[in-house]
Design an enzyme around this catalytic site. Structure first.
Site, PDB file in Angstrom:
ATOM      1  N   PRO A 228      35.694  46.666  40.323  1.00 59.60           N
ATOM      2  CA  PRO A 228      34.677  47.621  39.829  1.00 59.60           C
ATOM      3  C   PRO A 228      35.182  49.053  39.669  1.00 59.60           C
ATOM      4  O   PRO A 228      34.424  49.928  39.279  1.00 59.60           O
ATOM      5  CB  PRO A 228      33.607  47.565  40.923  1.00 59.60           C
ATOM      6  CG  PRO A 228      34.388  47.277  42.171  1.00 59.60           C
ATOM      7  CD  PRO A 228      35.503  46.350  41.750  1.00 59.60           C
ATOM      8  N   LYS A 313      48.656  38.177  46.482  1.00 60.42           N
ATOM      9  CA  LYS A 313      47.861  37.342  47.378  1.00 60.42           C
ATOM     10  C   LYS A 313      48.766  36.284  48.006  1.00 60.42           C
ATOM     11  O   LYS A 313      49.497  35.579  47.305  1.00 60.42           O
ATOM     12  CB  LYS A 313      46.716  36.669  46.621  1.00 60.42           C
ATOM     13  CG  LYS A 313      45.882  37.626  45.773  1.00 60.42           C
ATOM     14  CD  LYS A 313      45.353  38.817  46.542  1.00 60.42           C
ATOM     15  CE  LYS A 313      44.661  39.813  45.626  1.00 60.42           C
ATOM     16  NZ  LYS A 313      44.215  41.027  46.326  1.00 60.42           N
TER      17      LYS A 313
END
Length: 356
Positions: A228, A313
């Protein structure tokens, strides 16, 4: 053990992010050839006994900083109690404080008259009778009143570290840079701001501190997977022109910023002029291989000498293999400057890279 062998040893407390102590220990073994580990807090905090003296251990760790070892604390003194932690009395705690005071006074040559930060950590298994605040007050009193030291929080010349364990106190002192982080336990804290878009901003702030650069040195940034907009917001605050790419929406408060270009697309569908950016950042929750390929396809847009900040990740905890596979994709195009699991990382690692 001979006296010479005893000298060529040191002990330190190592701290990793929760669940990554095994990786931190493996890095230490590779660096020193051998080491003995004892857990203080399972999967996070451990005592390491190394086959070199303190100076050599600290030198090697600074010169070859491990990815998963977040913080170290040299152990120069242990103060033990034999009682069950629940049965340690206030009177016995006072005796322990007195022994800590005696140790600090013995270390007068290293601590007197210096700017000193006192950092206290405590295991959840430690006796209730032995408190962090009580130890802080004891240490502060000795340092300030008897040794003439100046007590500070940041900018210290020495850090006095005390870890309260289940059956003993571990104490030591070191220069801030020798601890890998001058924050207690490497727990880097930033104050949340009103209207902050996401806590992901803290990862970028910590990366700036850890890797020793300033975002103010850059001009044009590309943020892949920006929504965002936590990372984009920080870059805009620092005065950069930012191109944010994500099919998801950015936070409304960013949309009217004069230095923002928002492309509501997948990063694989955008095209730029070669060398358009001197900074590329990426904090996407994709598989490492897919992320690496996506970044590789956009490297033409980063000018030579530009930098990249990328989180990887760590799927299935195959940490070392994951890093190797990602770097293989970028071989010949990017140089790894440093890789670190930051305090604000979770199941991931942050890479700082140079476009060659």
């Amino acid at each position: 053990m001979t006296e010479q062998e005893a000298v060529k040893q040191c002990r330190l407390i190592g701290t990793s992010n929760t669940g990554f102590a095994q990786q931190a220990q493996e890095e230490i073994r590779r660096l020193f050839g051998s080491a003995v580990f004892t857990y203080i807090v399972p999967s996070e905090v451990f005592l390491a006994e190394l086959p070199v003296d303190r100076e050599e251990a600290l030198r090697l760790l600074q010169a070859n900083e491990p990815m998963f070892l977040r913080h170290i604390q040299p152990v120069l003194e242990e103060i033990r109690w034999t009682e069950n932690p629940e049965s340690v009395t206030v009177e016995q705690a006072e005796e322990i404080y007195a022994k800590l005071s005696e140790w600090l006074i013995r270390e007068k040559a290293a601590l007197a008259g210096k700017k000193i930060a006192v950092q206290i950590r405590r295991s959840s298994l430690a006796p209730q009778a032995i408190g962090k605040q009580a130890i802080k007050e004891v240490a502060d009193a000795v340092l300030a009143e008897q040794l003439g030291s100046e007590l500070v929080v940041r900018g210290s010349e020495q850090i006095v570290s005390v870890y309260i364990g289940k059956d003993r106190i571990y104490a030591g002192y070191s220069k801030p840079e020798e601890n890998l982080s001058d924050w207690s336990g490497g727990a880097v804290r930033f104050q949340k701001e009103e209207g902050q878009i996401s806590r992901a901003k803290f990862k970028l702030l910590e990366a700036e501190q850890q890797f020793g650069f300033s975002f103010n040195q850059f001009h044009q940034a590309l943020d892949i997977g920006a929504a965002p907009g936590g990372w984009t917001s920080l870059l805009l605050e620092r005065g950069l022109k930012v191109t944010a790419v994500d099919p998801a929406a950015l936070a409304p408060q960013l949309m009217k910023h004069p230095k923002l270009t928002y492309l509501k697309k997948n990063a694989g569908d955008v095209k730029f002029e070669p060398g358009s950016f001197d900074l590329l950042v990426c904090d996407m929750s994709w598989s490492p291989r897919m992320m690496a390929k996506l970044v590789d396809d956009l490297l033409y847009a980063v000018r030579p000498g530009g930098n990249l900040i990328i989180t990887v990740k760590l799927l299935h905890k195959k940490a070392f293999q994951t890093v190797r596979e990602v770097l293989e994709v970028w071989e010949g195009s990017l140089q790894l400057l440093q890789a670190k699991q930051l305090f604000h990382n979770r199941e991931e690692l942050t890479l700082y890279l140079l476009r060659v």
